[in-house]
Design a protein around this motif. Sequence first.
Motif, short mmCIF file in Angstrom:
data_model
loop_
_atom_site.label_atom_id
_atom_site.label_comp_id
_atom_site.label_asym_id
_atom_site.label_seq_id
_atom_site.Cartn_x
_atom_site.Cartn_y
_atom_site.Cartn_z
N SER A 45 -31.57 -3.34 79.56
CA SER A 45 -32.49 -2.21 79.49
C SER A 45 -31.96 -0.97 80.19
O SER A 45 -32.63 0.07 80.21
CB SER A 45 -33.84 -2.61 80.11
N GLN A 46 -30.77 -1.06 80.76
CA GLN A 46 -30.23 0.09 81.49
C GLN A 46 -29.75 1.18 80.55
O GLN A 46 -29.35 0.92 79.41
CB GLN A 46 -29.07 -0.36 82.39
N ALA A 47 -29.79 2.40 81.04
CA ALA A 47 -29.34 3.56 80.27
C ALA A 47 -27.82 3.69 80.44
O ALA A 47 -27.33 4.56 81.16
CB ALA A 47 -30.05 4.82 80.75
N ASN A 244 -35.15 -3.30 76.73
CA ASN A 244 -36.21 -2.37 76.32
C ASN A 244 -36.05 -1.09 77.15
O ASN A 244 -36.85 -0.82 78.05
CB ASN A 244 -37.58 -3.00 76.52
N PRO A 245 -35.02 -0.29 76.85
CA PRO A 245 -34.76 0.91 77.65
C PRO A 245 -35.89 1.94 77.55
O PRO A 245 -36.70 1.90 76.62
CB PRO A 245 -33.47 1.48 77.04
N VAL A 246 -35.91 2.85 78.49
CA VAL A 246 -36.88 3.93 78.47
C VAL A 246 -36.71 4.75 77.18
O VAL A 246 -35.59 5.13 76.82
CB VAL A 246 -36.70 4.85 79.70
N GLY A 247 -37.79 4.98 76.49
CA GLY A 247 -37.75 5.77 75.27
C GLY A 247 -37.31 5.02 74.03
O GLY A 247 -37.24 5.59 72.94
#
Length: 320
Positions: A45-47, A244-247
């Motif tokens: 989930s990391q960017a 499930n990354p941000v955005g």
Amino acid sequence: MTTKIADVIVPEVFNPYVVQRTMELSALVQSGIIENTAEFDRLASQAAKTVNMPFWNDLTGEDEVLTDQNALTPGKITSGQDEAVILRRGRAWGANDLAANLAGDDPMRAIGDLVAAFWARRLQSTLLSTLAGVFASASMAGNLHDISGQTGDAAVISASTFVDAVQKLGDAKEALSGILMHSATEAKLAKDNLIQTVRPADGSPEVRTYMGKRVIVDDGCPAADGVYTTYIFGPGAIALGNGNPVGFVATETARDSLAGEDYLINRKTLILHPRGVRWVGTAAGVSPTNTELATGTNWNRVYENKAIRIVAFKHKLAAA
């Protein structure tokens, strides 16, 4: 009245269902070869394009005899770094493929099962590309048993040559518990009466075993010019993370009103990493393709050979 994708799909509900169902349908996950953990879900989930995973190496050196004349010589602990690449994949389907003529009283499950089965197949295909790259790396020679260049029966998979393949891990060989093989290899072993069918005590579906190890069949296993590659695994050899990354929009529906077409879009952000073999490549895009995963120069072993719970066994099915 026509059933539309948007009528039966709630993205927030649908995506977790598809993730869970995909793992239920994957024989590799069910066998324990691919292991999903919350830690790898977090990493996926990391960017970032890759994630670093430092580790401590085992302690080395000899013990010393105690004496009142000399002090003990301090040793040190060293570290290493594993690195996994984050895979970003997606697929879209038209409503006519997924929603037309649905029967039964749970159309979301019907659609979900179709999507989940697709991702289970793609998960296996991606793993096979990764294994092709991993074992094309010179650093993995210690985990490769290749008898395909031998003559006669010495080049053929058998109980004896299989034991030699497992022995590549030495005293760590007991950790090997599953085999991924081509259907032609499975057929050959079945004809030799070496494939057993076992019904688990919990009443779950029967599983096939060879030499006490669970058999998973996939014709994506390398096969060329009479040489077949069979992979032997230990539990958790492959780490799976569902991110499930941000955005990130995992599931959405859309409709082209002018064309009268209904769409379902499903996206995945995941890690599918052979523990102890570092991704050192640079993908041309934001995420590597299966072709890039299958390139040997993109991988480098960082664990000792015994700690990597995978052996590749290259063999023939009949004596030349």
